[in-house]
Design a protein around this motif. Structure first.
Motif, PDB file in Angstrom:
ATOM      1  N   HIS A 169       0.832  -1.205   0.000  1.00 43.46           N
ATOM      2  CA  HIS A 169       0.000   0.000   0.000  1.00 43.46           C
ATOM      3  C   HIS A 169       0.873   1.263   0.000  1.00 43.46           C
ATOM      4  O   HIS A 169       0.675   2.174  -0.817  1.00 43.46           O
ATOM      5  CB  HIS A 169      -0.916  -0.004   1.226  1.00 43.46           C
ATOM      6  CG  HIS A 169      -1.744   1.224   1.376  1.00 43.46           C
ATOM      7  ND1 HIS A 169      -1.252   2.387   1.944  1.00 43.46           N
ATOM      8  CD2 HIS A 169      -3.032   1.500   1.029  1.00 43.46           C
ATOM      9  CE1 HIS A 169      -2.176   3.307   1.942  1.00 43.46           C
ATOM     10  NE2 HIS A 169      -3.274   2.791   1.395  1.00 43.46           N
ATOM     11  N   TRP A 219      -9.059   0.868  -1.933  1.00 49.23           N
ATOM     12  CA  TRP A 219      -8.429  -0.394  -1.578  1.00 49.23           C
ATOM     13  C   TRP A 219      -9.439  -1.314  -0.896  1.00 49.23           C
ATOM     14  O   TRP A 219     -10.122  -0.920   0.054  1.00 49.23           O
ATOM     15  CB  TRP A 219      -7.238  -0.148  -0.662  1.00 49.23           C
ATOM     16  CG  TRP A 219      -6.069   0.468  -1.386  1.00 49.23           C
ATOM     17  CD1 TRP A 219      -5.994   1.750  -1.865  1.00 49.23           C
ATOM     18  CD2 TRP A 219      -4.833  -0.164  -1.724  1.00 49.23           C
ATOM     19  NE1 TRP A 219      -4.780   1.949  -2.479  1.00 49.23           N
ATOM     20  CE2 TRP A 219      -4.051   0.802  -2.402  1.00 49.23           C
ATOM     21  CE3 TRP A 219      -4.314  -1.432  -1.503  1.00 49.23           C
ATOM     22  CZ2 TRP A 219      -2.762   0.517  -2.874  1.00 49.23           C
ATOM     23  CZ3 TRP A 219      -3.032  -1.719  -1.968  1.00 49.23           C
ATOM     24  CH2 TRP A 219      -2.272  -0.752  -2.640  1.00 49.23           C
ATOM     25  N   ALA A 261       0.230   3.235  -3.355  1.00 48.88           N
ATOM     26  CA  ALA A 261      -0.893   4.158  -3.163  1.00 48.88           C
ATOM     27  C   ALA A 261      -0.558   5.562  -3.660  1.00 48.88           C
ATOM     28  O   ALA A 261      -1.412   6.224  -4.276  1.00 48.88           O
ATOM     29  CB  ALA A 261      -1.326   4.179  -1.698  1.00 48.88           C
TER      30      ALA A 261
END
Length: 309
Positions: free
Chosen positions: A147, A160, A151
């Motif tokens: 992540h 997510w 991200a």
């Protein structure tokens, strides 16, 4: 921390068809009468043609990208793969490939749901915590690493999705979900995978949904579902009342698949079954999907009531 949505996510339904076929997607939409607003796309670390796969998703439809951290040559059930351990994910072994995937997804410049390393409480993928030499706590570490890595590349268009398998389909002694959840700071929607082979909607999902509602404040999603058997139409008719009775469940993605088309564990295809199609139409209408009047949880009463989990 990720903010909570200011208003509830509108109800929606999505679809998975074999090979992401645009023709099959369109045919299903016509048969049901309400176009899905989400389309399932599967991507591996070394998948070619990511841009083309996203381009095949119709305009106005949001891709639900299942990002699987293994090779395109891997197969379901091949869980013992020492190359694709959780420790390898966390240590940065695949960072270059993950950045490349993230950049290609971002280049599409469209909203995405990103379901990363799903069904981690099972025993059929190498990223599942109970197999492949993985240890307690490593799934959370791997999720957070991935992540934090991609991200920023994907930006605010991406939601997510963390999605375990339903309890009924996991092996005895499966890890507790609390030890697998990365936290609300890292997740936008909490989902699940679960297929029915004769059980009711409530008995299929309630044990897992109840646990998820205690685990997270995020909206819920039936991220991968299907039903087979003679009660298929009845089950689909129950789906709308069930979701209405459990308002945190904002959507579902139906897998219109068969063993012949995808190696699925059952015959889940419904678009050739008029009774099943009509049942899904009724559920969608009851939820206000496709122009029907939405039914609130409080309004669901009597024998047709959905069960609150």
């Amino acid at each position: 921390m990720r903010p909570k949505p200011a208003t509830p996510i509108p109800r929606f339904y999505g679809l998975d068809v074999p090979n992401g076929s645009a023709a099959a997607f369109t045919e299903f939409a016509k048969s049901v009468g309400t176009p899905p607003t989400v389309s399932s796309v599967f991507i591996k670390l070394d998948s070619p043609g990511i841009t083309a796969a996203l381009a095949a998703v119709p305009a106005g439809v949001t891709p639900m990208v299942s990002l699987e951290p293994w090779s395109q040559h891997s197969r379901w059930g091949d869980a013992q793969q020492s190359r694709y351990t959780l420790a390898a994910l966390s240590s940065g072994t695949f960072d270059a490939q993950l950045r490349a995937v993230g950049s290609e997804l971002a280049a599409a410049q469209r909203p995405l749901y990103l379901r990363f390393a799903h069904e981690m409480n099972g025993a059929w993928y190498p990223w599942a915590q109970a197999v492949n030499g993985n240890q307690a706590g490593q799934y959370i570490a791997a999720w957070r690493h991935v992540h934090d890595l991609i991200a920023p590349i994907l930006g605010q268009r991406t939601s997510w999705v963390w999605a375990p398998n339903i309890f009924a389909g996991t092996p005895k002694g499966a890890p507790r979900l609390a030890g697998l959840y990365p936290g609300d700071d890292y997740v936008d929607l909490v989902g699940l995978s679960g297929y029915s082979h004769g059980d009711s909607v409530a008995s299929t999902y309630c044990p897992t949904v109840a646990a998820l509602q205690h685990l997270s404040t995020r909206p819920l999603l039936l991220a991968e579902i299907g039903v087979e058997g003679s009660e298929q139409a009845s089950w689909l008719a129950q789906l709308g009342p069930f979701m209405a009775a459990n308002p945190r469940i904002r959507g579902f993605v139906y897998y219109d698949t068969t063993p012949e088309t995808t190696g699925a564990t059952g015959y889940y295809r419904i678009d050739k079954n008029p009774a099943s199609v009509q049942a899904l139409r009724t559920s969608l209408s009851g939820l206000g999907i496709g122009g029907g009047a939405a039914v609130t949880g409080a309004a669901v009463t009597g024998a047709a009531a959905g069960q609150r989990c």
